[in-house]
Design a protein around this motif. Structure first.
Motif, PDB file in Angstrom:
ATOM      1  N   LEU A 124     -42.288 -20.347  36.156  1.00  0.00           N
ATOM      2  CA  LEU A 124     -42.646 -19.417  35.094  1.00  0.00           C
ATOM      3  C   LEU A 124     -42.194 -18.004  35.430  1.00  0.00           C
ATOM      4  O   LEU A 124     -41.672 -17.274  34.570  1.00  0.00           O
ATOM      5  N   PHE A 125     -42.363 -17.607  36.676  1.00  0.00           N
ATOM      6  CA  PHE A 125     -41.946 -16.274  37.107  1.00  0.00           C
ATOM      7  C   PHE A 125     -40.450 -16.063  36.882  1.00  0.00           C
ATOM      8  O   PHE A 125     -40.029 -15.043  36.319  1.00  0.00           O
ATOM      9  N   ARG A 126     -39.630 -17.014  37.310  1.00  0.00           N
ATOM     10  CA  ARG A 126     -38.182 -16.864  37.147  1.00  0.00           C
ATOM     11  C   ARG A 126     -37.792 -16.841  35.674  1.00  0.00           C
ATOM     12  O   ARG A 126     -36.879 -16.108  35.278  1.00  0.00           O
ATOM     13  N   GLY A 127     -38.474 -17.629  34.853  1.00  0.00           N
ATOM     14  CA  GLY A 127     -38.185 -17.586  33.422  1.00  0.00           C
ATOM     15  C   GLY A 127     -38.497 -16.237  32.807  1.00  0.00           C
ATOM     16  O   GLY A 127     -37.740 -15.721  31.978  1.00  0.00           O
ATOM     17  N   LEU A 128     -39.609 -15.643  33.244  1.00  0.00           N
ATOM     18  CA  LEU A 128     -40.007 -14.349  32.693  1.00  0.00           C
ATOM     19  C   LEU A 128     -39.078 -13.222  33.131  1.00  0.00           C
ATOM     20  O   LEU A 128     -38.698 -12.366  32.328  1.00  0.00           O
ATOM     21  N   VAL A 129     -38.691 -13.192  34.409  1.00  0.00           N
ATOM     22  CA  VAL A 129     -37.856 -12.083  34.877  1.00  0.00           C
ATOM     23  C   VAL A 129     -36.457 -12.143  34.271  1.00  0.00           C
ATOM     24  O   VAL A 129     -35.747 -11.133  34.246  1.00  0.00           O
ATOM     25  N   LYS A 130     -36.067 -13.305  33.776  1.00  0.00           N
ATOM     26  CA  LYS A 130     -34.751 -13.407  33.140  1.00  0.00           C
ATOM     27  C   LYS A 130     -34.736 -12.802  31.743  1.00  0.00           C
ATOM     28  O   LYS A 130     -33.688 -12.370  31.258  1.00  0.00           O
ATOM     29  N   VAL A 131     -35.910 -12.785  31.090  1.00  0.00           N
ATOM     30  CA  VAL A 131     -35.952 -12.268  29.720  1.00  0.00           C
ATOM     31  C   VAL A 131     -36.557 -10.872  29.633  1.00  0.00           C
ATOM     32  O   VAL A 131     -36.347 -10.172  28.638  1.00  0.00           O
ATOM     33  N   LEU A 132     -37.300 -10.468  30.656  1.00  0.00           N
ATOM     34  CA  LEU A 132     -37.901  -9.135  30.650  1.00  0.00           C
ATOM     35  C   LEU A 132     -36.900  -8.101  31.149  1.00  0.00           C
ATOM     36  O   LEU A 132     -35.923  -8.442  31.822  1.00  0.00           O
ATOM     37  N   PRO A 133     -37.119  -6.830  30.831  1.00  0.00           N
ATOM     38  CA  PRO A 133     -36.268  -5.770  31.392  1.00  0.00           C
ATOM     39  C   PRO A 133     -36.306  -5.832  32.919  1.00  0.00           C
ATOM     40  O   PRO A 133     -37.347  -6.092  33.517  1.00  0.00           O
ATOM     41  N   ARG A 134     -35.163  -5.581  33.545  1.00  0.00           N
ATOM     42  CA  ARG A 134     -35.079  -5.735  35.003  1.00  0.00           C
ATOM     43  C   ARG A 134     -35.608  -4.488  35.707  1.00  0.00           C
ATOM     44  O   ARG A 134     -34.853  -3.639  36.164  1.00  0.00           O
ATOM     45  N   THR A 135     -36.918  -4.399  35.755  1.00  0.00           N
ATOM     46  CA  THR A 135     -37.589  -3.273  36.394  1.00  0.00           C
ATOM     47  C   THR A 135     -38.654  -3.796  37.332  1.00  0.00           C
ATOM     48  O   THR A 135     -39.038  -4.972  37.298  1.00  0.00           O
ATOM     49  N   ARG A 136     -39.159  -2.907  38.173  1.00  0.00           N
ATOM     50  CA  ARG A 136     -40.237  -3.283  39.077  1.00  0.00           C
ATOM     51  C   ARG A 136     -41.489  -3.675  38.312  1.00  0.00           C
ATOM     52  O   ARG A 136     -42.227  -4.578  38.716  1.00  0.00           O
ATOM     53  N   ARG A 137     -41.745  -2.996  37.223  1.00  0.00           N
ATOM     54  CA  ARG A 137     -42.924  -3.328  36.419  1.00  0.00           C
ATOM     55  C   ARG A 137     -42.816  -4.743  35.864  1.00  0.00           C
ATOM     56  O   ARG A 137     -43.822  -5.464  35.757  1.00  0.00           O
ATOM     57  N   SER A 138     -41.613  -5.158  35.511  1.00  0.00           N
ATOM     58  CA  SER A 138     -41.422  -6.508  34.984  1.00  0.00           C
ATOM     59  C   SER A 138     -41.710  -7.552  36.051  1.00  0.00           C
ATOM     60  O   SER A 138     -42.301  -8.603  35.769  1.00  0.00           O
ATOM     61  N   VAL A 139     -41.291  -7.283  37.281  1.00  0.00           N
ATOM     62  CA  VAL A 139     -41.577  -8.202  38.380  1.00  0.00           C
ATOM     63  C   VAL A 139     -43.086  -8.324  38.575  1.00  0.00           C
ATOM     64  O   VAL A 139     -43.626  -9.426  38.736  1.00  0.00           O
ATOM     65  N   THR A 140     -43.780  -7.198  38.534  1.00  0.00           N
ATOM     66  CA  THR A 140     -45.230  -7.219  38.696  1.00  0.00           C
ATOM     67  C   THR A 140     -45.906  -7.955  37.545  1.00  0.00           C
ATOM     68  O   THR A 140     -46.821  -8.766  37.751  1.00  0.00           O
ATOM     69  N   ALA A 141     -45.440  -7.687  36.316  1.00  0.00           N
ATOM     70  CA  ALA A 141     -46.022  -8.350  35.152  1.00  0.00           C
ATOM     71  C   ALA A 141     -45.777  -9.853  35.182  1.00  0.00           C
ATOM     72  O   ALA A 141     -46.674 -10.650  34.882  1.00  0.00           O
ATOM     73  N   ALA A 142     -44.569 -10.246  35.569  1.00  0.00           N
ATOM     74  CA  ALA A 142     -44.252 -11.669  35.659  1.00  0.00           C
ATOM     75  C   ALA A 142     -45.096 -12.337  36.741  1.00  0.00           C
ATOM     76  O   ALA A 142     -45.527 -13.490  36.584  1.00  0.00           O
ATOM     77  N   SER A 143     -45.358 -11.625  37.819  1.00  0.00           N
ATOM     78  CA  SER A 143     -46.210 -12.154  38.882  1.00  0.00           C
ATOM     79  C   SER A 143     -47.623 -12.404  38.370  1.00  0.00           C
ATOM     80  O   SER A 143     -48.255 -13.422  38.687  1.00  0.00           O
ATOM     81  N   PHE A 144     -48.117 -11.472  37.566  1.00  0.00           N
ATOM     82  CA  PHE A 144     -49.462 -11.598  37.005  1.00  0.00           C
ATOM     83  C   PHE A 144     -49.569 -12.859  36.149  1.00  0.00           C
ATOM     84  O   PHE A 144     -50.483 -13.678  36.324  1.00  0.00           O
ATOM     85  N   VAL A 145     -48.626 -13.026  35.222  1.00  0.00           N
ATOM     86  CA  VAL A 145     -48.678 -14.173  34.305  1.00  0.00           C
ATOM     87  C   VAL A 145     -48.514 -15.484  35.070  1.00  0.00           C
ATOM     88  O   VAL A 145     -49.233 -16.464  34.826  1.00  0.00           O
ATOM     89  N   ALA A 146     -47.567 -15.518  35.987  1.00  0.00           N
ATOM     90  CA  ALA A 146     -47.308 -16.747  36.743  1.00  0.00           C
ATOM     91  C   ALA A 146     -48.525 -17.167  37.556  1.00  0.00           C
ATOM     92  O   ALA A 146     -48.891 -18.347  37.594  1.00  0.00           O
ATOM     93  N   ALA A 147     -49.163 -16.205  38.213  1.00  0.00           N
ATOM     94  CA  ALA A 147     -50.353 -16.520  39.007  1.00  0.00           C
ATOM     95  C   ALA A 147     -51.500 -16.981  38.116  1.00  0.00           C
ATOM     96  O   ALA A 147     -52.235 -17.921  38.463  1.00  0.00           O
ATOM     97  N   LEU A 148     -51.666 -16.326  36.982  1.00  0.00           N
ATOM     98  CA  LEU A 148     -52.736 -16.687  36.048  1.00  0.00           C
ATOM     99  C   LEU A 148     -52.611 -18.142  35.602  1.00  0.00           C
ATOM    100  O   LEU A 148     -53.592 -18.899  35.591  1.00  0.00           O
ATOM    101  N   VAL A 149     -51.407 -18.566  35.255  1.00  0.00           N
ATOM    102  CA  VAL A 149     -51.188 -19.925  34.746  1.00  0.00           C
ATOM    103  C   VAL A 149     -51.295 -20.960  35.859  1.00  0.00           C
ATOM    104  O   VAL A 149     -51.733 -22.097  35.631  1.00  0.00           O
ATOM    105  N   SER A 150     -50.918 -20.587  37.079  1.00  0.00           N
ATOM    106  CA  SER A 150     -50.884 -21.566  38.169  1.00  0.00           C
ATOM    107  C   SER A 150     -52.259 -22.126  38.521  1.00  0.00           C
ATOM    108  O   SER A 150     -52.362 -23.277  38.966  1.00  0.00           O
TER     109      SER A 150
END
Length: 359
Positions: A124-150
């Motif tokens: 899920l994390f890799r899928g999100l970072v591919k579609v989100l803007p490539r910023t540090r905030r996007s990495v953090t946001a993708a981490s949040f969602v991925a951890a939540l779902v796991s």
């Protein structure tokens, strides 16, 4: 979410053990590609940090607590294969030293807490970072969602295992609803811890975050109606391999020791999500006492030390120390297996250094 012995019958426990062993074998091979001379000791540190934070149960509902599972955090920081190994090392230390999680249930716990969380979260994390803007905030946001779902994903897998191998006759529908419901709440805590940790490392050393590699985005300029890469305005930073991760490692180890040795005393004493559901729905009727229930560190306390604060703190510090040593040893061995020793890799060529990544 550590399942004790007796929740799942012997055939399904054995099948889960075979699955876990196969996944660990695959992860050992995959980790050879993820680890280098910098990240091998960091992977051991990640395992120790997960051990420490798992001691910090936080309240999620009346009479129920939760704790970090760690699969998402490990997968994003050091890679999915290494992440599976990190959590597996933690589970082994907890089962054999602290009587936490049954020995016959190790396969179940590795399947639910290591394999499921790392695979689901990283995909899920890799899928999100591919579609989100490539910023540090996007990495953090993708981490949040991925951890939540796991976390609820892990609860679903446990419920499926219980559906085919449970030792008590209970309503699987009710168990599934209770497990997923409480673990969604726990997932929020997992997501906060994961996002904060990943965000902190990305802010200071993005090159050390496996999930953030390859996210460098060059500035685009429109020239004659076409977008082209802008020239570099600043000289390239020093190669990542030339930048020692020692400060990050020391900071992480000190943090882990403080969390396990001091902060853990203030953790919630309420049962975690699985324990609460097991008690409420009768899953625990055939639970068995741990084989190492009388061990010197059972229940995260040092035997014969009467002061609860000191006993728990010493156990936490010992756990962090043993886990970082064991984890680092495993990952150095995996790294050396990849390189055939030191220097050139198995093909005879020198392993290329990772380049610094700016997110």
């Amino acid at each position: 979410m550590h399942a004790p012995d007796g929740f799942i019958d012997a055939p399904i426990s054995a099948a889960a053990g075979v699955l876990a062993a196969g996944a660990i074998a695959v992860s050992l091979r995959g980790a050879r590609r993820e680890l280098d001379e910098r990240t091998a000791p960091l992977a051991g540190l990640v395992a120790a940090f997960i051990f420490a934070v798992q001691m910090l149960n936080f309240p999620v509902a009346a009479g129920t607590s939760g704790h970090l599972l760690g699969g998402a955090l490990a997968a994003i920081l050091v890679g999915p294969y290494t992440g599976v190994l990190c959590v597996s090392v933690v589970l082994l230390m907890q089962a054999f030293l602290f009587a936490d999680g049954g020995l016959t249930a190790l396969g179940v716990n590795i399947t639910t807490m290591a394999i499921t969380t790392a695979v689901v979260a990283y995909a899920l994390f890799r899928g999100l970072v591919k579609v989100l803007p490539r910023t540090r905030r996007s990495v953090t946001a993708a981490s949040f969602v991925a951890a939540l779902v796991s976390v609820p994903a892990s609860a679903v897998v446990f419920t499926l295992l219980y559906a085919v191998g449970g030792t008590t006759d209970v309503s699987i529908g009710k168990v599934a609803g209770a497990m997923v419901g409480v673990h969604i709440l726990i997932g929020i805590g997992e997501a906060v811890i994961t996002a904060l940790t990943v965000g902190a490392v990305v802010a200071v050393r993005p090159d050390l975050v496996h999930g953030a590699r390859g996210l460098k985005q060059k500035l685009k300029l429109r020239v004659n109606g076409e977008l082209v890469d802008a020239p570099d305005a600043e000289p390239e930073p020093a190669p990542a391999a030339a930048r020692s991760p020692r400060r990050v490692w020391i900071a992480g180890l000190v943090t882990s020791l403080v969390l396990a040795g001091f902060v853990s005393f203030y953790a919630s004493a309420d049962p975690d999500g699985l324990e609460k559901v097991a008690t409420d729905h009768g899953i625990d009727k055939k639970a068995e006492e741990h084989a190492y229930a009388d061990s010197p560190l059972a229940d995260y306390g040092v035997k014969d030390v009467d002061d609860a604060r000191l006993s728990g703190g010493l156990a936490g510090v010992i756990g962090v120390g043993v886990t970082v040593v064991a984890g680092t040893g495993v990952f150095w061995a995996v790294r050396r297996r990849r390189t055939g020793g030191t220097g050139p890799d198995a093909t005879g060529a020198t392993s290329p250094a990772h380049t610094n990544t700016t997110v």
